[in-house]
Scaffold this motif. Structure first.
Motif, mmCIF file in Angstrom:
data_model
loop_
_atom_site.group_PDB
_atom_site.id
_atom_site.type_symbol
_atom_site.label_atom_id
_atom_site.label_comp_id
_atom_site.label_asym_id
_atom_site.label_seq_id
_atom_site.Cartn_x
_atom_site.Cartn_y
_atom_site.Cartn_z
ATOM 1 N N PRO A 490 0.797 -1.227 0.000
ATOM 2 C CA PRO A 490 0.000 0.000 0.000
ATOM 3 C C PRO A 490 0.826 1.273 0.000
ATOM 4 C CG PRO A 490 -0.086 -1.110 2.136
ATOM 5 C CD PRO A 490 0.557 -2.069 1.187
ATOM 6 N N ASP A 491 2.106 1.166 0.396
ATOM 7 C CA ASP A 491 2.954 2.354 0.400
ATOM 8 C C ASP A 491 3.582 2.632 -0.958
ATOM 9 O OD1 ASP A 491 4.509 0.081 0.474
ATOM 10 O OD2 ASP A 491 5.992 0.895 1.862
ATOM 11 N N CYS A 492 3.291 1.797 -1.965
ATOM 12 C CA CYS A 492 3.869 1.995 -3.297
ATOM 13 C C CYS A 492 3.293 3.259 -3.929
ATOM 14 C CB CYS A 492 3.577 0.783 -4.177
ATOM 15 S SG CYS A 492 4.125 0.981 -5.890
ATOM 16 N N PRO A 493 4.125 4.183 -4.386
ATOM 17 C CA PRO A 493 3.616 5.432 -4.985
ATOM 18 C C PRO A 493 2.888 5.232 -6.317
ATOM 19 C CG PRO A 493 5.929 5.641 -4.333
ATOM 20 C CD PRO A 493 5.590 4.184 -4.283
ATOM 21 N N TRP A 494 2.930 4.018 -6.864
ATOM 22 C CA TRP A 494 2.348 3.781 -8.189
ATOM 23 C C TRP A 494 1.150 2.842 -8.124
ATOM 24 C CZ3 TRP A 494 7.515 4.328 -7.178
ATOM 25 C CH2 TRP A 494 8.104 5.444 -7.752
ATOM 26 N N ASN A 495 0.374 2.952 -7.053
ATOM 27 C CA ASN A 495 -0.834 2.131 -6.938
ATOM 28 C C ASN A 495 -1.977 2.647 -7.803
ATOM 29 O OD1 ASN A 495 0.164 0.219 -5.162
ATOM 30 N ND2 ASN A 495 -0.341 1.422 -3.356
ATOM 31 N N ARG A 496 -1.934 3.928 -8.174
ATOM 32 C CA ARG A 496 -3.010 4.514 -8.968
ATOM 33 C C ARG A 496 -2.552 4.737 -10.396
ATOM 34 N NH1 ARG A 496 -6.887 6.972 -5.925
ATOM 35 N NH2 ARG A 496 -8.099 6.723 -7.831
ATOM 36 N N TYR A 497 -3.473 4.555 -11.320
ATOM 37 C CA TYR A 497 -3.165 4.803 -12.724
ATOM 38 C C TYR A 497 -3.037 6.305 -12.954
ATOM 39 C CZ TYR A 497 -4.730 -0.015 -13.632
ATOM 40 O OH TYR A 497 -4.882 -1.372 -13.633
ATOM 41 N N ARG A 498 -2.281 6.666 -13.966
ATOM 42 C CA ARG A 498 -2.139 8.069 -14.344
ATOM 43 C C ARG A 498 -3.010 8.326 -15.576
ATOM 44 N NH1 ARG A 498 3.689 9.601 -14.908
ATOM 45 N NH2 ARG A 498 3.650 8.220 -16.707
ATOM 46 N N ILE A 499 -3.839 9.365 -15.486
ATOM 47 C CA ILE A 499 -4.682 9.753 -16.614
ATOM 48 C C ILE A 499 -3.945 10.835 -17.396
ATOM 49 C CG2 ILE A 499 -6.957 10.513 -17.349
ATOM 50 C CD1 ILE A 499 -6.904 7.941 -15.638
ATOM 51 N N SER A 500 -3.428 10.463 -18.537
ATOM 52 C CA SER A 500 -2.690 11.430 -19.339
ATOM 53 C C SER A 500 -3.624 12.390 -20.066
ATOM 54 C CB SER A 500 -1.833 10.700 -20.372
ATOM 55 O OG SER A 500 -0.926 9.823 -19.731
ATOM 56 N N HIS A 501 -4.785 11.887 -20.448
ATOM 57 C CA HIS A 501 -5.779 12.746 -21.106
ATOM 58 C C HIS A 501 -7.161 12.197 -20.774
ATOM 59 C CE1 HIS A 501 -7.735 15.303 -24.058
ATOM 60 N NE2 HIS A 501 -8.392 14.233 -24.494
ATOM 61 N N LEU A 502 -8.058 13.079 -20.372
ATOM 62 C CA LEU A 502 -9.409 12.677 -20.020
ATOM 63 C C LEU A 502 -10.349 12.981 -21.175
ATOM 64 C CD1 LEU A 502 -11.468 11.636 -18.020
ATOM 65 C CD2 LEU A 502 -11.565 13.921 -16.989
ATOM 66 N N GLY A 503 -10.890 11.920 -21.784
ATOM 67 C CA GLY A 503 -11.836 12.073 -22.878
ATOM 68 C C GLY A 503 -13.114 11.327 -22.580
ATOM 69 N N SER A 504 -13.673 10.686 -23.562
ATOM 70 C CA SER A 504 -14.936 9.961 -23.366
ATOM 71 C C SER A 504 -15.062 8.856 -24.395
ATOM 72 C CB SER A 504 -16.124 10.921 -23.488
ATOM 73 O OG SER A 504 -16.175 11.480 -24.800
ATOM 74 N N GLU A 505 -16.019 8.019 -24.213
ATOM 75 C CA GLU A 505 -16.442 6.964 -25.131
ATOM 76 C C GLU A 505 -15.446 5.795 -25.195
ATOM 77 O OE1 GLU A 505 -18.921 6.658 -29.287
ATOM 78 O OE2 GLU A 505 -17.665 8.419 -28.957
ATOM 79 N N VAL A 506 -14.155 6.063 -25.423
ATOM 80 C CA VAL A 506 -13.138 5.021 -25.498
ATOM 81 C C VAL A 506 -12.027 5.335 -24.503
ATOM 82 C CG1 VAL A 506 -11.394 3.901 -26.942
ATOM 83 C CG2 VAL A 506 -13.605 4.542 -27.931
ATOM 84 N N ALA A 507 -11.653 4.348 -23.694
ATOM 85 C CA ALA A 507 -10.531 4.503 -22.763
ATOM 86 C C ALA A 507 -9.396 3.588 -23.204
ATOM 87 C CB ALA A 507 -10.956 4.169 -21.341
#
Length: 645
Positions: A490-507
């Motif tokens: 749980p102390d890992c700094p990379w537990n969450r994904y990084r959103i480089s660009h927020l769009g819609s319809e397709v991820a």
């Protein structure tokens, strides 16, 4: 004329038909052909130059394929291939790519196994000899005569080689083990056994202790292993022997390299550079990702050596290919350890260092980490010791079928307690390395060293556009749910994904090197003038655990989720995301009610490699085969959208 006599050799029978006085000329032809081939094509030229006379003598004396010759690693089998009907693949530049760099039974009946890893020849030879002896006498029903294992070039440092020696002595029967002692591994030899080997060389094979005698094996020494007549004589003496024997042959690696090779840094003898020769035309190329990011990592670690006595870099015999330069090794002193070709020991050794409070960083290829699976699971992950594993050459590649890195994600990401990280820039790679080797980390960590797709992008001045460390809060619709599992480490700094660009319809979620493909797909979707799609772009950065909160968030507002990885799909990372979304309908009624308000049923498209071995297939063809070319991915996305799924 270069190769004139060699060009007349179509099979071992032609070697046997030569006048004894012609054998030195054949060896000279082979040697000059290897030098020319190395300059134009590259390959394991140094080791092959050392075994020219030995290989000619083997085919002069023995009767392949009835007599079975097993070349360890088999990167020193070029001469063997020349003498078994494949000489034109080395003489004719238009045919240079016809054969692999290793033995392969699909090429010739004279090749016993597909081999590209080290130390296994004695074990394989024991198996061949065992079946021969069980089925009849030396000329009996198995069709197998003499069994010869050719090991050397540092391979004896591999633990399985000693397991084979141990078995051979107990098994008995005809078995000839040729130790090609060229005083080198890939770099220098490392390990306690090399002192006794040196004393055997100095004494003409008479010194004790003799490690082969210690196993109970017969032993003979050949001082001039580059004298074809002497080798023919001793091989004739041991042919059809009725018990296992070790023939210790002293050769000179790189024998015959000329002035042009010397100008490129390759010289005869104890020279690390002559193990692998790039074509001379490649001399001005920029370094590839392995050396570039490897040198970057070593510089960062070296800055800490003076104040961190427990920080240690470990390499199992492959330093130069991973950017661990000779200059670095000399400066590092005791902070650098070459374990020899002993990957299993290297992982267990790293676990011991970490258990004692040190911080080891073990660097080798993805294909070689495969040899360590039990140690990864038991000594490392089960004991939860904070060692760092730097995995080079990971992912889909145009390598031969013994050196593919396409299996590392499926192999490593399914081991409990093993944190697996995939940086998408050099900067992030260094941050991950700094954290994993610090006191803040309490778990074993795998870092997938960035590959050429990432490096090419960085050289073009391209970096991930969004630098936040996790999913933006405005995008986390279900961020406070308490029913989601706590991620390991749980102390890992990379537990969450990084959103480089927020769009819609397709991820689009692109892991590691494949993040660059995801970027290209996003750009093509946006550029379409008829139906532009502003896709969300996600850099997951960690692949042993899922970021459930972000996956939940993108489910509400995206019709399709696309995972892209440059590794095997079966058992890989993308399938875990598909399985997570597929599990949503099976939730309890209360949770289903909650989900109906927030989550749209997902269609997930997974892109990655098939479960197969590939052999020197160009990357462009592999991307087409696996639908990993950006245009192919775009087509499949639009087809899925049009079908209403």
């Amino acid at each position: 004329m270069n190769g004139e006599l060699l060009g007349r050799i179509g099979s071992p029978a032609d070697v046997k038909a030569l006048d004894p006085a012609e054998l030195p000329q054949l060896c000279a032809d082979i040697r000059s052909t290897l030098v020319t081939y190395g300059k134009a094509h590259g390959g394991h030229i140094g080791s092959n130059l050392g075994v020219v006379e030995l290989t000619v003598a083997l085919h002069r004396v023995f009767d392949s394929p009835r007599d079975r010759i097993v070349f360890d690693v088999s990167h020193q089998s070029y001469v063997h291939k020349m003498l078994t009907g494949r000489a034109q693949a080395y003489l004719d530049p238009d045919r240079y790519d016809e054969v692999t760099g290793f033995t392969n039974p699909e090429e010739s009946e004279h090749d016993q196994f597909v081999l590209g890893h080290t130390g296994t020849s004695i074990s394989l030879a024991c198996g061949l000899a065992k079946t021969r002896d069980m089925m009849g006498d030396l000329n009996g029903g198995s069709g197998i005569g003499n069994v010869i294992a050719v090991i050397g070039d540092g391979s004896l440092s591999s633990a399985i080689a000693f397991e084979g020696l141990n078995n051979a002595a107990e098994q008995g029967g005809n078995l000839i083990i040729i130790v090609n002692d060229n005083e080198m591994s890939i770099a220098e030899d490392f390990g306690g056994m090399y002192g006794p080997l040196a004393r055997l060389r100095e004494s003409g094979g008479t010194a004790e202790p003799n490690l082969f005698h210690a196993f109970g094996l017969d032993y003979r020494y050949v001082e001039d292993g580059n004298n074809v007549a002497a080798l023919v004589e001793v091989l004739e003496q041991v042919k059809d022997i009725d018990h296992p024997i070790v023939l210790h042959v002293h050769t000179l690696k790189g024998l015959g390299l000329d002035a042009e090779d010397a100008a490129a840094g390759l010289v005869e003898g104890r020279c690390e550079a002559n193990h692998w020769q790039d074509p001379l035309s490649a001399a001005d190329r920029l370094p590839g990702a392995r050396k570039y990011y490897g040198e970057m990592a070593m510089r960062a670690l070296e800055e800490r050596f003076a104040t961190e006595p427990g920080l240690v870099v470990i390499s199992p015999a492959t330093p130069g290919s991973n950017g661990i330069t000779r200059a670095f090794r000399e400066r590092a002193g005791a902070h650098y350890v070459d374990t020899g070709i002993a990957e299993e020991h290297a992982v267990a050794f790293a676990s011991g260092i970490a258990k004692a409070g040190g911080r080891p960083a073990l660097a080798t290829s993805a294909t070689f980490f495969q040899r360590t699976y039990d140690q990864l699971q038991q000594e490392l992950a089960l004991n939860r010791t904070p060692a760092t594993l730097l995995v080079f050459g990971a992912g889909i590649s145009d390598a031969d079928n013994t050196h593919s890195g396409a299996f590392d994600i499926a192999m490593m990401s399914n081991i409990p307690n093993l944190v697996c990280l995939a940086p998408t820039s050099g900067e992030e790679f260094l941050r991950m390395l700094a954290w994993s080797t610090s006191a803040e980390n309490h778990d074993p960590v795998v870092i997938r060293v960035p590959g050429d797709m990432i490096l090419d992008g960085e050289r073009e001045g391209h970096y991930p556009a969004f630098r936040a460390d996790e999913c933006p809060e405005s995008f986390t619709f279900i961020g406070q749910r308490s029913d989601l599992p706590t991620p390991p480490a749980p102390d890992c700094p990379w537990n969450r994904y990084r959103i480089s660009h927020l769009g819609s319809e397709v991820a689009l979620i692109g892991l590691g090197d494949a993040y660059r493909i995801a970027e290209q797909v996003a750009a093509e979707l946006t550029w379409d003038p008829k139906n532009p799609i502003d896709a969300t772009l996600i850099d997951p950065r960690r692949y042993d655990a899922l970021d459930y909160r972000t996956l939940d968030a993108i489910a509400a507002g995206h019709r399709i989720v696309v995972t892209i990885e440059d590794g095997q799909l079966d058992g890989g990372w993308g399938e875990k995301i598909t399985a997570y979304y597929a599990s949503l309908p099976s939730l309890s009624r209360d949770r289903q009610t909650h989900y109906r308000a927030t989550i749209t049923p997902q269609h997930v498209l997974n892109f990655g490699a098939d479960k197969e071995f590939t052999d020197r297939v160009p990357m462009e063809r592999l991307h087409d085969r696996y639908d990993l070319a950006p245009g192919r991915i775009v087509d499949r996305i639009r087809t899925a959208l049009a079908s209403g799924r």
